[in-house]
Design a protein around this motif. Structure first.
Motif, mmCIF file in Angstrom:
data_model
loop_
_atom_site.group_PDB
_atom_site.id
_atom_site.type_symbol
_atom_site.label_atom_id
_atom_site.label_comp_id
_atom_site.label_asym_id
_atom_site.label_seq_id
_atom_site.Cartn_x
_atom_site.Cartn_y
_atom_site.Cartn_z
ATOM 1 N N SER A 107 -10.357 0.122 -5.320
ATOM 2 C CA SER A 107 -9.980 -0.986 -4.442
ATOM 3 C C SER A 107 -8.496 -1.266 -4.608
ATOM 4 O O SER A 107 -7.975 -1.268 -5.730
ATOM 5 C CB SER A 107 -10.774 -2.255 -4.789
ATOM 6 O OG SER A 107 -12.157 -2.042 -4.617
ATOM 7 N N ARG A 140 -8.321 -6.223 1.304
ATOM 8 C CA ARG A 140 -9.269 -5.574 0.406
ATOM 9 C C ARG A 140 -9.806 -4.321 1.091
ATOM 10 O O ARG A 140 -10.182 -4.370 2.262
ATOM 11 C CB ARG A 140 -10.413 -6.503 0.050
ATOM 12 C CG ARG A 140 -9.948 -7.772 -0.656
ATOM 13 C CD ARG A 140 -11.064 -8.772 -0.728
ATOM 14 N NE ARG A 140 -10.574 -10.036 -1.274
ATOM 15 C CZ ARG A 140 -11.291 -11.136 -1.320
ATOM 16 N NH1 ARG A 140 -12.516 -11.140 -0.863
ATOM 17 N NH2 ARG A 140 -10.780 -12.230 -1.818
ATOM 18 N N HIS A 141 -9.873 -3.263 0.359
ATOM 19 C CA HIS A 141 -10.351 -2.012 0.915
ATOM 20 C C HIS A 141 -11.514 -1.504 0.073
ATOM 21 O O HIS A 141 -11.716 -1.917 -1.060
ATOM 22 C CB HIS A 141 -9.219 -0.979 0.930
ATOM 23 C CG HIS A 141 -8.008 -1.458 1.686
ATOM 24 N ND1 HIS A 141 -7.914 -1.355 3.039
ATOM 25 C CD2 HIS A 141 -6.872 -2.072 1.270
ATOM 26 C CE1 HIS A 141 -6.750 -1.858 3.437
ATOM 27 N NE2 HIS A 141 -6.098 -2.293 2.378
ATOM 28 N N SER A 142 -12.287 -0.580 0.644
ATOM 29 C CA SER A 142 -13.456 -0.016 -0.019
ATOM 30 C C SER A 142 -14.504 -1.095 -0.246
ATOM 31 O O SER A 142 -14.775 -1.900 0.647
ATOM 32 C CB SER A 142 -13.029 0.632 -1.348
ATOM 33 O OG SER A 142 -14.098 1.352 -1.894
ATOM 34 N N PRO A 199 0.841 -1.201 0.000
ATOM 35 C CA PRO A 199 0.000 0.000 0.000
ATOM 36 C C PRO A 199 0.871 1.242 0.000
ATOM 37 O O PRO A 199 2.090 1.164 0.229
ATOM 38 C CB PRO A 199 -0.777 -0.128 1.311
ATOM 39 C CG PRO A 199 0.095 -0.926 2.194
ATOM 40 C CD PRO A 199 0.829 -1.893 1.306
ATOM 41 N N TRP A 223 -3.858 7.063 2.990
ATOM 42 C CA TRP A 223 -4.655 7.023 1.757
ATOM 43 C C TRP A 223 -6.113 6.619 2.026
ATOM 44 O O TRP A 223 -6.854 6.277 1.118
ATOM 45 C CB TRP A 223 -4.030 6.042 0.754
ATOM 46 C CG TRP A 223 -3.910 4.625 1.258
ATOM 47 C CD1 TRP A 223 -2.966 4.149 2.101
ATOM 48 C CD2 TRP A 223 -4.778 3.529 0.957
ATOM 49 N NE1 TRP A 223 -3.150 2.818 2.356
ATOM 50 C CE2 TRP A 223 -4.280 2.398 1.649
ATOM 51 C CE3 TRP A 223 -5.916 3.375 0.174
ATOM 52 C CZ2 TRP A 223 -4.882 1.154 1.586
ATOM 53 C CZ3 TRP A 223 -6.506 2.128 0.096
ATOM 54 C CH2 TRP A 223 -5.997 1.036 0.792
ATOM 55 N N GLU A 224 -6.525 6.694 3.324
ATOM 56 C CA GLU A 224 -7.880 6.263 3.669
ATOM 57 C C GLU A 224 -8.967 7.066 2.955
ATOM 58 O O GLU A 224 -10.022 6.549 2.598
ATOM 59 C CB GLU A 224 -8.095 6.363 5.196
ATOM 60 C CG GLU A 224 -7.447 5.265 6.008
ATOM 61 C CD GLU A 224 -5.936 5.470 6.133
ATOM 62 O OE1 GLU A 224 -5.439 6.547 5.752
ATOM 63 O OE2 GLU A 224 -5.253 4.543 6.619
ATOM 64 N N TYR A 264 -15.748 2.704 -7.664
ATOM 65 C CA TYR A 264 -15.258 2.258 -6.360
ATOM 66 C C TYR A 264 -13.789 1.845 -6.500
ATOM 67 O O TYR A 264 -13.482 0.871 -7.170
ATOM 68 C CB TYR A 264 -16.072 1.065 -5.856
ATOM 69 C CG TYR A 264 -17.507 1.396 -5.552
ATOM 70 C CD1 TYR A 264 -17.903 1.731 -4.272
ATOM 71 C CD2 TYR A 264 -18.480 1.355 -6.556
ATOM 72 C CE1 TYR A 264 -19.221 2.025 -3.982
ATOM 73 C CE2 TYR A 264 -19.794 1.651 -6.285
ATOM 74 C CZ TYR A 264 -20.175 1.986 -4.991
ATOM 75 O OH TYR A 264 -21.491 2.272 -4.731
ATOM 76 N N GLN A 275 -10.504 5.844 -0.353
ATOM 77 C CA GLN A 275 -11.306 4.628 -0.401
ATOM 78 C C GLN A 275 -12.790 4.896 -0.678
ATOM 79 O O GLN A 275 -13.556 3.969 -0.932
ATOM 80 C CB GLN A 275 -11.160 3.860 0.918
ATOM 81 C CG GLN A 275 -9.732 3.441 1.214
ATOM 82 C CD GLN A 275 -9.613 2.773 2.571
ATOM 83 O OE1 GLN A 275 -10.524 2.086 3.006
ATOM 84 N NE2 GLN A 275 -8.481 2.965 3.236
ATOM 85 N N LYS A 276 -13.221 6.140 -0.611
ATOM 86 C CA LYS A 276 -14.635 6.471 -0.844
ATOM 87 C C LYS A 276 -15.003 6.276 -2.322
ATOM 88 O O LYS A 276 -14.134 6.354 -3.201
ATOM 89 C CB LYS A 276 -14.897 7.914 -0.448
ATOM 90 C CG LYS A 276 -14.139 8.935 -1.291
ATOM 91 C CD LYS A 276 -14.438 10.340 -0.842
ATOM 92 C CE LYS A 276 -13.639 11.357 -1.669
ATOM 93 N NZ LYS A 276 -13.998 11.344 -3.079
#
Length: 508
Positions: free
Chosen positions: A118, A129-131, A93, A98-99, A116, A102-103
């Motif tokens: 990811s 996995r994010h988002s 990452p 970088w949060e 989205y 994620q939107k």
């Protein structure tokens, strides 16, 4: 080694979506692949990127740029809305925060595109996995570089093979046959046009009737073959060219998709359907391949009901737009035979459902549809025989009567001219020509009344004033004759016939 593991996982993701999920590859670059799920509603688009991300700023810029690319894809595919998945396969990452990235991202202009982002990070068997949650494949890491390189090569080959197979299957749906019969029909239509032109002209109503145009009175008397013969006649060069071009493109497409035998059935059923619908709702003399051509539209629409996604991805929206424009044109222009067009459209759809596409299995629905098709034709024929409210035929009667007069066949012209006047032809030419016929039969009083009615409708009808002067002479009314011919000369000063008649009346 770790980087190669991620390369391998990148291609495993592509293979997973193409092979197991049925996704279609839209675009493919070295480290970036675009995929489409055309079954999802709204349509789902995946962008899978193999990149090692160092900083969140780069990721943010790429995500914002990708949203614009997703919106461009939506427009190119002509979709009302899409949901995008922006998947990054990275070794690590970003080193900074970088949060906020994620939107989900929306297109700023119309909100029709939602993306989205990811980030997929692999550490041995660990998958982060994010988002938005993703259904990604779980795979075992390879133990050596050679094993990874071989696995990646095999995945690339497998993806390419699957893609080519799908393209071949789709292409085969459009290339089943060759447009042999389309060219035969075009030659037959051109040949019949030359026959008409050499025997009275393709715009002559009498010539059209003689060579098989749709003419209701003769059909009722038993000349049912006109439902077919009318398909090969055209009224004027422009009509010929427009229908020939439409048949060349639409007929070729349908014959390729259905094959020659099926196309033959579709063409004739649609053409007959169009002729019968015209017979049922319109008393005008009609000719042309329009019914059969609209039947090709119907066959394409049937294809669309069987292969909806492929239809709208390829020709669907263009076909619907062109069809809508043609139907709208028919509603706006009075002389267009909408009965033939709509009848041909319905007939072509029914006929296609009867023969079905080459890839379809036989079904009892084919026989049912065939019965419905025959029953509908029978109902339209019955309605045509009994429908007294068809499009008024006063103009047709006037045209036929006028052509008979041009051939100096007054006795044949008379009943048509009389019918035109009785049916309320709202044209001074109707009473004018009937007056000429009445005068030929020495019915001068009737001719006088008709000419006065003609002049009342159109005061500047100088030919009517001249003919009225001739009728007055036959009725031994020279003063009225002189007044009428003087009025004709006032309207048309250089006409020698009028001047000669005035001189003759004045001399007496």
């Amino acid at each position: 080694m770790d980087s190669l593991q991620h390369d391998y996982y990148f291609y495993r993701i592509i293979y997973h979506y193409v092979e197991n999920k049925g996704y279609r590859i839209l675009d493919q670059k070295r480290n970036e692949v675009w995929l489409e799920d055309d079954e999802a509603k709204p349509r789902r688009i995946l962008r899978v990127v193999r990149v090692d991300i160092d900083w969140a700023n780069w990721l943010r810029r790429d995500v914002e740029s990708a949203v614009k690319q997703f919106e461009l894809v939506r427009r190119q595919l002509r979709l009302s809305q899409i949901v995008g998945e922006n998947i990054y396969v990275s070794l690590y990452p970003p080193v900074d925060s970088w949060e906020e990235i994620q939107k989900p991202y929306d297109d700023a202009k119309n909100k029709k595109t939602t993306v989205y982002p990811s980030l997929v990070v692999r550490h041995g068997q660990i998958e982060e996995r994010h988002s938005r949650p993703l259904l990604l494949p779980v795979v075992q890491d390879k133990e050596s570089v050679e094993e990874l390189e071989l696995a990646i090569a095999q995945l690339k080959q497998a993806i390419l093979k699957i893609t080519k197979q799908k393209e071949k299957q789709e292409r085969s749906l459009f290339l089943y046959g060759k447009p042999i019969l389309t060219y035969v029909f075009l030659l037959m239509i051109a040949a019949m046009f030359l026959v008409l032109e050499n025997n009275g002209g393709s715009t002559s109503i009498l010539t059209l009737i003689e060579y098989g145009a749709k003419y209701n009175p003769l059909i009722i008397e038993g000349e049912w073959w006109r439902f077919v013969s009318a398909m090969f006649l055209h009224i004027g060069f422009l009509h010929l060219i427009m229908n020939s071009l439409a048949l060349f493109y639409l007929g070729s497409a349908v014959e390729r998709m259905y094959g020659t035998g099926r196309f033959l059935f579709i063409y004739f059923i649609a053409g007959i359907f169009g002729s019968v619908a015209s017979f049922a709702f319109n008393e005008q003399v009609a000719a042309g391949a329009s019914g059969a051509i609209f039947g090709c539209f119907g066959a394409l629409l049937y294809f669309g009901t069987i292969h909806k996604k492929l239809f709208f991805r390829t020709m669907g929206k263009s076909v619907l737009m062109i069809l809508a424009l043609n139907l709208l044109f028919g509603l706006v222009v009075p002389m267009v035979d909408n009965g033939a067009h709509i009848g041909g459209l319905v007939g072509g759809f029914f006929a296609a459902a009867v023969v079905q596409l080459p890839s379809q299995k036989k079904s009892y629905k084919q026989f049912t549809t065939f019965l419905v098709t025959i029953l509908t034709i029978a109902i339209l024929v019955w309605y045509g025989i009994n429908n007294d409210q068809k499009t008024p035929s006063a103009l047709l009667s006037l045209q036929i009567g006028q052509e008979y007069l041009q051939q100096e066949e007054v006795e044949k012209a008379y009943p048509f001219l009389q019918r035109a006047v009785e049916d309320g032809a709202d044209m001074p030419e109707a009473t004018f020509l009937l007056a000429y016929a009445e005068a030929t039969f020495a019915n001068y009083e009737t001719a006088k009344e008709l000419l006065l009615e003609t002049i009342d409708r159109r005061e500047d009808f100088h030919e009517a004033h001249y003919n009225l002067a001739l009728v007055y002479l036959e009725l031994d009314q020279p003063e009225e004759a002189l007044a009428s011919v003087e009025r004709a000369i006032m309207l048309q000063q250089d006409e020698e016939l009028y001047l000669d008649l005035k001189e003759r009346i004045s001399a007496n």
